[in-house]
Design an enzyme around this catalytic site. Structure first.
Site, PDB file in Angstrom:
ATOM      1  N   HIS A 204      -9.575 -24.708 -15.522  1.00 50.63           N
ATOM      2  CA  HIS A 204      -9.686 -25.596 -16.677  1.00 50.63           C
ATOM      3  C   HIS A 204      -8.358 -26.233 -17.046  1.00 50.63           C
ATOM      4  O   HIS A 204      -8.317 -27.322 -17.603  1.00 50.63           O
ATOM      5  CB  HIS A 204     -10.369 -24.882 -17.840  1.00 50.63           C
ATOM      6  CG  HIS A 204     -11.842 -24.797 -17.628  1.00 50.63           C
ATOM      7  ND1 HIS A 204     -12.422 -23.729 -17.000  1.00 50.63           N
ATOM      8  CD2 HIS A 204     -12.825 -25.699 -17.864  1.00 50.63           C
ATOM      9  CE1 HIS A 204     -13.722 -23.957 -16.891  1.00 50.63           C
ATOM     10  NE2 HIS A 204     -13.997 -25.135 -17.404  1.00 50.63           N
ATOM     11  N   ARG A 311     -17.317 -30.845 -23.644  1.00 46.65           N
ATOM     12  CA  ARG A 311     -17.011 -29.406 -23.539  1.00 46.65           C
ATOM     13  C   ARG A 311     -16.657 -28.881 -24.930  1.00 46.65           C
ATOM     14  O   ARG A 311     -15.483 -28.773 -25.298  1.00 46.65           O
ATOM     15  CB  ARG A 311     -15.829 -29.182 -22.591  1.00 46.65           C
ATOM     16  CG  ARG A 311     -16.138 -29.433 -21.113  1.00 46.65           C
ATOM     17  CD  ARG A 311     -14.929 -29.086 -20.248  1.00 46.65           C
ATOM     18  NE  ARG A 311     -15.270 -28.909 -18.857  1.00 46.65           N
ATOM     19  CZ  ARG A 311     -15.125 -29.849 -17.907  1.00 46.65           C
ATOM     20  NH1 ARG A 311     -14.625 -31.019 -18.213  1.00 46.65           N
ATOM     21  NH2 ARG A 311     -15.462 -29.599 -16.661  1.00 46.65           N
ATOM     22  N   GLU A 451     -25.217 -24.187 -12.375  1.00 43.15           N
ATOM     23  CA  GLU A 451     -23.869 -23.846 -11.913  1.00 43.15           C
ATOM     24  C   GLU A 451     -23.777 -22.416 -11.394  1.00 43.15           C
ATOM     25  O   GLU A 451     -22.712 -21.934 -11.057  1.00 43.15           O
ATOM     26  CB  GLU A 451     -22.826 -24.122 -12.992  1.00 43.15           C
ATOM     27  CG  GLU A 451     -23.125 -23.565 -14.356  1.00 43.15           C
ATOM     28  CD  GLU A 451     -22.094 -23.967 -15.399  1.00 43.15           C
ATOM     29  OE1 GLU A 451     -21.081 -24.595 -15.076  1.00 43.15           O
ATOM     30  OE2 GLU A 451     -22.311 -23.627 -16.582  1.00 43.15           O
ATOM     31  N   ASN A 474     -18.232 -27.208 -10.254  1.00 50.36           N
ATOM     32  CA  ASN A 474     -17.025 -26.364 -10.282  1.00 50.36           C
ATOM     33  C   ASN A 474     -17.409 -24.884 -10.225  1.00 50.36           C
ATOM     34  O   ASN A 474     -16.862 -24.112  -9.439  1.00 50.36           O
ATOM     35  CB  ASN A 474     -16.218 -26.610 -11.561  1.00 50.36           C
ATOM     36  CG  ASN A 474     -15.912 -28.071 -11.766  1.00 50.36           C
ATOM     37  OD1 ASN A 474     -15.890 -28.822 -10.803  1.00 50.36           O
ATOM     38  ND2 ASN A 474     -15.687 -28.465 -12.995  1.00 50.36           N
ATOM     39  N   ASP A 475     -18.362 -24.529 -11.082  1.00 50.53           N
ATOM     40  CA  ASP A 475     -18.798 -23.139 -11.083  1.00 50.53           C
ATOM     41  C   ASP A 475     -19.755 -22.850  -9.943  1.00 50.53           C
ATOM     42  O   ASP A 475     -19.764 -21.738  -9.408  1.00 50.53           O
ATOM     43  CB  ASP A 475     -19.447 -22.778 -12.430  1.00 50.53           C
ATOM     44  CG  ASP A 475     -18.400 -22.425 -13.461  1.00 50.53           C
ATOM     45  OD1 ASP A 475     -17.454 -21.695 -13.106  1.00 50.53           O
ATOM     46  OD2 ASP A 475     -18.505 -22.885 -14.610  1.00 50.53           O
ATOM     47  N   ARG A 485     -12.200 -19.750  -9.225  1.00 52.28           N
ATOM     48  CA  ARG A 485     -11.701 -21.135  -9.210  1.00 52.28           C
ATOM     49  C   ARG A 485     -10.301 -21.265  -9.794  1.00 52.28           C
ATOM     50  O   ARG A 485      -9.640 -22.289  -9.618  1.00 52.28           O
ATOM     51  CB  ARG A 485     -12.681 -22.055  -9.955  1.00 52.28           C
ATOM     52  CG  ARG A 485     -12.868 -21.698 -11.395  1.00 52.28           C
ATOM     53  CD  ARG A 485     -14.073 -22.382 -11.995  1.00 52.28           C
ATOM     54  NE  ARG A 485     -13.733 -23.606 -12.688  1.00 52.28           N
ATOM     55  CZ  ARG A 485     -14.523 -24.222 -13.570  1.00 52.28           C
ATOM     56  NH1 ARG A 485     -15.730 -23.750 -13.825  1.00 52.28           N
ATOM     57  NH2 ARG A 485     -14.140 -25.308 -14.173  1.00 52.28           N
ATOM     58  N   CYS A 522     -21.897 -33.065 -13.244  1.00 52.47           N
ATOM     59  CA  CYS A 522     -20.790 -33.217 -14.192  1.00 52.47           C
ATOM     60  C   CYS A 522     -19.574 -32.395 -13.767  1.00 52.47           C
ATOM     61  O   CYS A 522     -18.580 -32.344 -14.478  1.00 52.47           O
ATOM     62  CB  CYS A 522     -21.221 -32.843 -15.603  1.00 52.47           C
ATOM     63  SG  CYS A 522     -21.717 -31.123 -15.761  1.00 52.47           S
TER      64      CYS A 522
HETATM   65  C1  PEP Z   1     -18.722 -27.057 -13.877  1.00 51.08           C
HETATM   66  O1  PEP Z   1     -18.731 -25.831 -13.769  1.00 51.08           O
HETATM   67  O2  PEP Z   1     -18.815 -27.830 -12.894  1.00 51.08           O
HETATM   68  C2  PEP Z   1     -18.592 -27.689 -15.202  1.00 51.08           C
HETATM   69  C3  PEP Z   1     -18.707 -28.985 -15.346  1.00 51.08           C
HETATM   70  O3  PEP Z   1     -18.277 -26.886 -16.255  1.00 51.08           O
HETATM   71  P1  PEP Z   1     -16.800 -26.328 -16.482  1.00 51.08           P
HETATM   72  O4  PEP Z   1     -15.873 -27.000 -15.506  1.00 51.08           O
HETATM   73  O5  PEP Z   1     -16.409 -26.624 -17.876  1.00 51.08           O
HETATM   74  O6  PEP Z   1     -16.960 -24.877 -16.209  1.00 51.08           O
HETATM   75 MG    MG Z   2     -18.987 -24.646 -15.539  1.00 53.64          MG
END
Ligand code: PEP
Ligand code: MG
Length: 602
Positions: A204, A311, A451, A474-475, A485, A522
């Site tokens: 993040h 977020r 995710e 991402n997750d 990550r 996203c």
């Molecule tokens: C993701 O996991 O892709 C996502 C958009 O949420 P975050 O990056 O805030 O975990």
């Molecule tokens: Mg996420």
């Protein structure tokens, strides 16, 4: 001599500037410039703090109980000596006078210089005095935060525009680590680039750096040890390289690249108001990811047609344990909704946990500190469902904002149908409470983030419950590949091109479309031009990303024939190396002159 430090590229472009080293524990110290007329005031704040700390230390010494260990008075004397040493306060003054740093920043900068000198001492006793110096600096910082604050507010606006009093050198922040919450404060900061020792590409911290749209390199391991205060740095945010004290030739080359990338951005920004339509006439929705309501006007300016991911957890950070109440949240959501002028705003319920802890004071933070593996622990919807009152408060705030524009609710990290059901029950209860209180709200669509692989695998069940889905790549990558990550030591294995990841993404898009439900991506994949054609081929028509990425993705969309790519989808998904296949296809479908491409392609 020039040195290169290698890390992970997380935010594109080139930054050139002087290093400002900040200890992780002090990243939250205010960093801003003061103008000429305030130099004396800042020096006086430092002096007042020094006198206050001297008073504190002397009182401590005077009131020591008889049974206190004999070393304690001597230790307090050392602290007093350090406090009055010109090398600390005198040199700090110099940072204020020469650089126009605010007092706290000047003190932290001087501490970093001295800490380095202590680290290099041969003598163990002397080396250990660094801890004493640190304690004295902490006391001074605390005293300054209690005393009258500077009357000069940090300059608003983008980092590059903040130094308007003398054309001085741009600055680059170097730290071992920066928490996402601290990164947020740099949205209005003086830094033109960032380097951290730790972190992964989709941590993040990296995500917020990318949203600032300034070059950043994370996971550069030894950077904060190798780089010294005031070194000249080039940050190559495309390659993930930091060059320390570059030679004039290298510097010139990077200045040239910097100008080129500024020109390219200016060129791309002309696409702002062009609708995103593929060559074969498919209309594509490009939405924005935001962290704070203040980002919404930036999204509109960048040409976003809505917010695909707000977020909301960033509203919950940096609050000394006191979470935002319903009214405060409502105001924040309403501000974003109004700024979007009738365009949809997708508000995600808090995704606290893993690498986004609340601040240290809160009970939940303590819980996370004790969690063995916070990424697999009480985060996101699990956290919300474990705090029903807090959750309903957020749901009421979101519902109330829906009276001011088009609001959608997004639920993070769903893995169980029961979580979906409990969320809908909480929403129904929140609506009932609002109705009883006579508050206005409208019916909002509710979506699930896909995710966790489990969510992708039980998608038909989730599609029966939710109105839409949004894929958090991402997750999804983190949990499919079992790669943290945020951990730079396994960053080389965090592979968005992994066939398993692509299959889950393709399958989710196909199933959602077949069910007639809206689906978007996203995660960071949506804002990476390397994936645009592939996602279009999978049938994706809704992408959500940082506002700064919208123009580059739009350009890609405008140049893509989605039908021709779709015809190659199976070939890509069945390849052992989908990235290589995509690169070849790219040359054939998009790159070669149309006649040759037509012969070679479909
Ligand atoms: C993701 O996991 O892709 C996502 C958009 O949420 P975050 O990056 O805030 O975990
Ligand atoms: Mg996420």
């Amino acid at each position: 001599m020039s040195i290169q430090v290698f890390g992970l590229p997380v935010s594109r472009g080139v930054a050139i500037g002087r290093a400002v080293l900040v200890a992780s524990s002090r990243v939250d110290v205010a960093h801003y410039f003061i103008d000429d007329s305030k130099v004396e005031d800042e020096i006086s704040r430092l002096r007042v703090a020094r006198d206050a700390v001297a008073g504190e230390l002397m009182a401590l010494k005077r009131d020591l109980p008889h049974e206190a260990p004999a070393e304690l008075p001597a230790l307090l004397d050392v602290h007093l000596m350090l406090l009055h040493d010109e090398v600390l306060t005198g040199a700090t003054k110099q940072w204020i006078v020469d650089r126009h740093y605010n007092a706290e920043w000047a003190l932290s900068a001087q501490f970093e210089v001295l800490a380095r000198q202590f680290d290099e001492m041969e003598d163990d006793y002397l080396r250990e005095r660094k801890a004493d110096l640190e304690q004295v600096v902490e006391r001074l910082l605390r005293a300054m935060s209690r005393g009258p604050s500077s009357s000069f507010a940090p300059a608003p606006g983008p980092a590059s525009a903040t130094r308007d009093f003398g054309g001085e050198d741009p600055l680059v922040l170097v730290a071992n680590d920066i928490a996402p919450a601290d990164m947020l404060q740099f949205k209005r900061s003086v830094f033109t680039g960032f380097v951290t020792d730790v972190g992964g590409r989709t941590s993040h911290t990296a995500i917020v750096a990318r949203s600032l749209d300034i070059p950043a390199v994370v996971g550069a391991r030894e950077a904060s040890r190798i780089i010294r205060q005031d070194d000249w740095l080039v940050i190559d945010g495309d390659a993930g390289i930091v060059i320390v004290n570059p030679s004039p030739i290298v510097l010139e080359e990077y200045r040239f690249r910097q100008r080129q990338s500024e020109l390219e951005r200016a060129r791309l920004s002309r696409l702002r108001h062009t609708p995103a339509i593929t060559l074969d006439g498919e209309r594509v929705e490009l939405l924005a990811n935001i962290e704070l309501p203040q980002d919404a006007p930036v999204a509109v300016e960048a040409g976003a047609v809505g917010v695909g991911l707000f977020r909301s957890e960033f509203l919950f950070m940096n609050r000394d344990g006191e979470l935002p109440g319903e009214d405060e949240q409502f105001e924040a959501y309403r501000a974003a909704v109004e700024a979007m002028n009738g365009m949809p705003v997708t508000i995600r319920t808090v995704d606290i946990g893993a690498d986004k802890p609340l601040d240290r004071m809160s009970v939940n933070e303590l819980r996370h500190e004790h969690a063995l593996n916070p990424a697999l622990g009480l985060r996101a919807i699990r956290w919300s469902l474990s705090e029903p009152a807090m959750f309903r408060q957020q749901l009421r705030a979101v519902l109330r904002a829906s009276a001011y524009g088009k609001v959608r609710l997004l639920v993070p990290m769903v893995a169980h149908v029961s979580e979906a059901r409990h969320t809908l029950e909480a929403l129904a209860r929140a609506k009932q409470q609002l109705a009883e209180a006579g508050r206005a709200y409208t019916d909002i669509e509710v979506g699930a983030m896909v995710e966790v692989p489990a969510a992708a695998l039980i998608l038909p069940s989730l599609l029966r419950i939710f109105d839409f889905v949004s894929i958090g790549t991402n997750d999804l990558i983190q949990y499919t590949l079992a790669i943290d990550r945020a951990d730079e030591t396994v960053a080389h294995l965090y592979d968005p091109w992994h066939p398993a990841v692509l299959k889950l993404v393709a399958q989710t898009i196909a199933q959602a479309r077949a069910a007639g439900k809206n689906v978007s991506v996203c995660g960071e994949m949506a804002g990476d031009p390397a994936f645009t054609e592939l996602l279009l081929a999978m049938g994706l028509r809704s992408f959500s990303m940082h506002p700064s990425q919208i123009s580059a993705i739009k350009q890609r969309v405008l140049r893509t024939d989605a039908r021709r790519w779709a015809a190659r989808l199976e070939q890509i998904l069945h390849a052992e190396d989908p990235q290589a296949v995509c690169a070849e296809l790219h040359a054939v479908i998009s790159g070669a002159p149309s006649g040759a491409a037509a012969m070679l392609a479909v």
